[in-house]
Design a protein around this motif. Structure first.
Motif, PDB file in Angstrom:
ATOM      1  N   GLY A  62      -3.818 -29.427 -27.281  1.00 36.20           N
ATOM      2  CA  GLY A  62      -2.623 -30.043 -27.732  1.00 36.20           C
ATOM      3  C   GLY A  62      -1.839 -31.130 -26.898  1.00 36.20           C
ATOM      4  O   GLY A  62      -2.181 -31.783 -26.179  1.00 36.20           O
TER       5      GLY A  62
ATOM      6  N   MET B 147      -7.211 -23.917 -26.951  1.00 34.88           N
ATOM      7  CA  MET B 147      -6.069 -23.296 -26.366  1.00 34.88           C
ATOM      8  C   MET B 147      -6.064 -22.246 -25.178  1.00 34.88           C
ATOM      9  O   MET B 147      -7.132 -21.511 -25.280  1.00 34.88           O
TER      10      MET B 147
ATOM     11  N   GLY C 161       2.913 -22.637 -25.661  1.00 26.82           N
ATOM     12  CA  GLY C 161       1.838 -21.574 -26.663  1.00 26.82           C
ATOM     13  C   GLY C 161       0.744 -21.350 -25.811  1.00 26.82           C
ATOM     14  O   GLY C 161      -0.103 -20.183 -25.946  1.00 26.82           O
ATOM     15  N   ALA C 162      -0.120 -22.305 -25.397  1.00 27.41           N
ATOM     16  CA  ALA C 162      -1.332 -21.971 -24.547  1.00 27.41           C
ATOM     17  C   ALA C 162      -1.197 -21.311 -23.406  1.00 27.41           C
ATOM     18  O   ALA C 162      -2.021 -20.391 -23.182  1.00 27.41           O
TER      19      ALA C 162
ATOM     20  N   TYR D  16       4.399 -24.367 -31.221  1.00 25.57           N
ATOM     21  CA  TYR D  16       3.141 -24.884 -31.280  1.00 25.57           C
ATOM     22  C   TYR D  16       3.393 -26.410 -31.709  1.00 25.57           C
ATOM     23  O   TYR D  16       2.949 -26.557 -32.883  1.00 25.57           O
TER      24      TYR D  16
ATOM     25  N   THR E 221       5.656 -21.970 -36.798  1.00 19.18           N
ATOM     26  CA  THR E 221       5.107 -22.949 -35.883  1.00 19.18           C
ATOM     27  C   THR E 221       6.128 -22.706 -34.580  1.00 19.18           C
ATOM     28  O   THR E 221       6.143 -23.128 -33.593  1.00 19.18           O
TER      29      THR E 221
ATOM     30  N   LEU F  96       8.327 -20.853 -31.906  1.00 21.60           N
ATOM     31  CA  LEU F  96       8.198 -19.807 -30.659  1.00 21.60           C
ATOM     32  C   LEU F  96       9.205 -19.116 -29.890  1.00 21.60           C
ATOM     33  O   LEU F  96      10.217 -20.217 -29.650  1.00 21.60           O
TER      34      LEU F  96
END
Length: 559
Positions: free
Chosen positions: A391, A417, A443-444, A472, A490, A492
């Motif tokens: 990413g 990810m 996110g990862a 994301y 998308t 978070l």
């Protein structure tokens, strides 16, 4: 069977691992391979058993170990759900050409083909993700299968091998003998090919060397770099292969990865000779298969790869050489240099363009991630190990840090990810005396961040930098390009990452201003513990080269 000199299948397995130089196994315990765990107990002075928190994290650790050491990373997981969780790391080992041996507990043989509890046919499941998938039906054949697994994983193009282990077989007794260690089979270039390569280079006006793929060592990297320097050949790396040659060398001109510099993509298109060594010439490196024409490239193409199947897969080379990178680097470095004066200006311009990319553009917000990376670049020792995730968050260290042996770079060319934290943990376990830094987006991190508990358990002290933009980001970027101003799915909401780190017993800090990053990083180093630095970033600053606002405006203008 009660013969005094007999061993269980589990014992034979562990003894064969020892013979093949295994010193570390990454695993998540399962009842299907208790006999292996029992044998590892007896071998605990020879093989470290690293117990992880989820099989995906364990698989990433084994893959990172394989990248770092050149030896197969060994993964031990249970059947069904465990094997499914582990598949992300196996896929990464496949696409990244990393040697790996995956050992999976399996249902007992008398339960097979009945859809028993957690039963999966691993030959079918892993068939396209591994170089070979086998199931050991008899304890007598454990040494044969395991030895073959190591041979296949390390020969030709390295990659993962999967062995299924029926749990009753692991308890069976056998008098089988354990063979000696595996010997990888590596192709070498012929003298005629090397003579043709030298003649083609001598005739070129705008050559470009592209290095990538797996299996590079300090020695082979130094050899290919010395050859490129002796001939003045501009040298780029393929997607996430930054550490093959020293980025500070005057011949290094950048990377062909995500967000590649326009100067470098133009350089590649304008080259009259492209020498690709070890790289597959896949989608990312070729920028969507656009840098070369297929099947007949407009550039003269010399493609060197350990797998014959890869030569000509997409682009037909003028000269295809099946060779491992070690053998090729040794052979090419022995060639007399050619006169590179014809392309000296070509190299000078390419290097200047790369050096220009090391300076971040202007930004008026409180946290300029590019400037933070520049500060970090000055703080890292030469042997630092950097792990990045997939990413856009990975773009900041990849663009503004510099790499080269003895330092190492770990990043998933599979785009998986959740890679950075387990990879950094594995690196810190494998090289406890070196500085290890992992970079992940928010996110990862949430996909595998629990593996910091594994690091705490084994005294590993990587520093994890979380670039938090509460989304994301990569998908949001594509969303704005294709469906501007229609943001959905998308966003978070995240925890306080610094507080979460402290709950694990780690050092945790939050940074919101550029000037605060370097002092926070120094405190993390001084803490002597695993550390998490949460960097709160501007969501609009979506990549190192553009903003979400610019992407949205550009997309709307096209409607």
């Amino acid at each position: 069977m009660t013969r005094a000199n007999a061993r269980t299948g589990g014992q034979l397995l562990v003894d064969t691992l020892k013979v093949n130089g295994v010193d570390t196994v990454f695993q998540v315990a399962g009842e299907s391979f208790l006999a292996v765990l029992d044998a590892l107990y007896d071998a605990r002075d020879d093989i470290r058993c690293i117990t992880c928190r989820q099989e995906g994290g364990a698989a990433f650790m084994a893959e990172a170990y394989g990248k770092l050491t050149g030896k197969p990373g060994v993964l031990l997981v249970t059947r069904g759900p465990g094997a499914c969780n582990a598949s992300i790391g196996v896929h990464t080992a496949h696409q990244d050409s990393t040697p790996m041996v995956v050992l999976i507990g399996q249902v007992a043989r008398d339960q097979a083909e009945r859809e028993a509890f957690q039963e999966v046919d691993f030959r079918r499941m892993y068939g396209q993700l591994a170089k070979w998938v086998g199931q050991i039906e008899s304890a007598d054949r454990v040494p044969e299968y395991v030895s073959r697994a190591f041979h296949i994983a390390t020969s030709g193009r390295p990659g993962p091998v999967v062995l299924a282990l029926p749990e009753d077989m692991l308890r069976d007794l056998s008098e089988a003998t354990v063979p000696g260690p595996h010997r990888p089979a590596k192709a070498h270039p012929g003298p005629d090919d090397m003579a043709r390569l030298r003649a083609m280079l001598a005739a070129a006006k705008r050559p470009l060397l592209l290095v990538g793929g797996g299996d590079w060592t300090d020695r082979s990297g130094a050899a290919i770099q010395a050859w490129a320097e002796a001939n003045g050949v501009p040298t780029a790396c393929s997607f996430r292969r930054f550490d093959v040659v020293d980025n500070q060398s005057p011949i290094y001109v950048g990377d062909l990865g995500t967000g590649a510099a326009k100067d470098l993509t133009k350089l590649t298109k304008d080259a009259d000779l492209l020498i690709a060594v070890g790289a597959r010439l896949g989608e990312i490196t070729t920028q969507g298969y656009d840098l070369l024409d297929s099947p007949e490239p407009r550039q003269t193409l010399i493609h060197v790869h350990p797998s014959a199947e890869e030569l000509g897969r997409v682009f037909r080379p003028t000269l295809g050489i099946q060779s491992g990178v070690e053998g090729f680097a040794a052979a090419v470095s022995a060639l007399p240099p050619v006169d590179g004066s014809a392309w000296a200006g070509w190299l000078k311009g390419a290097r200047a363009a790369y050096e220009g990319q090391l300076t971040p553009g202007a930004y008026g917000g409180p946290m300029h991630v590019g400037e933070a990376m520049v500060a970090l670049r000055a703080m890292l020792p030469r042997d630092a190990i950097i792990a990045t995730d997939a990413g856009n968050a990975s773009g900041w260290p990849q663009r503004f840090l510099q790499f080269g042996r003895p330092g190492r770079f770990l990043g998933p060319t599979s785009g998986a990810m959740g890679y950075a934290v387990p990879a950094a943990v594995a690196a810190a376990i494998t090289h406890p005396g070196r500085r290890v830094v992992g970079f992940a987006g928010d996110g990862a991190f949430m996909m595998s961040g629990q593996e910091i508990a594994t690091a705490i358990q084994y005294g590993a002290t990587p520093i994890i930098v979380i670039l938090n933009n509460n989304m994301y980001g990569t998908i949001r970027m594509h969303q704005e390009r294709d469906f501007p101003a229609r943001v959905h799915g998308t966003q978070l909401t995240n925890p306080d990452f610094a507080a979460l780190a402290r709950a694990y017993g780690a050092h945790g800090e939050t940074v919101e201003r550029t000037a605060d990053f370097a002092p926070a990083f120094q405190r993390a180093c001084d803490s002597g513990k695993l550390a998490v630095i949460e960097v709160k970033t501007d969501p609009d600053l979506i990549t190192t080269r553009t903003t979400l606002t610019a992407l949205r405006e550009g997309a709307l203008a096209k409607q």
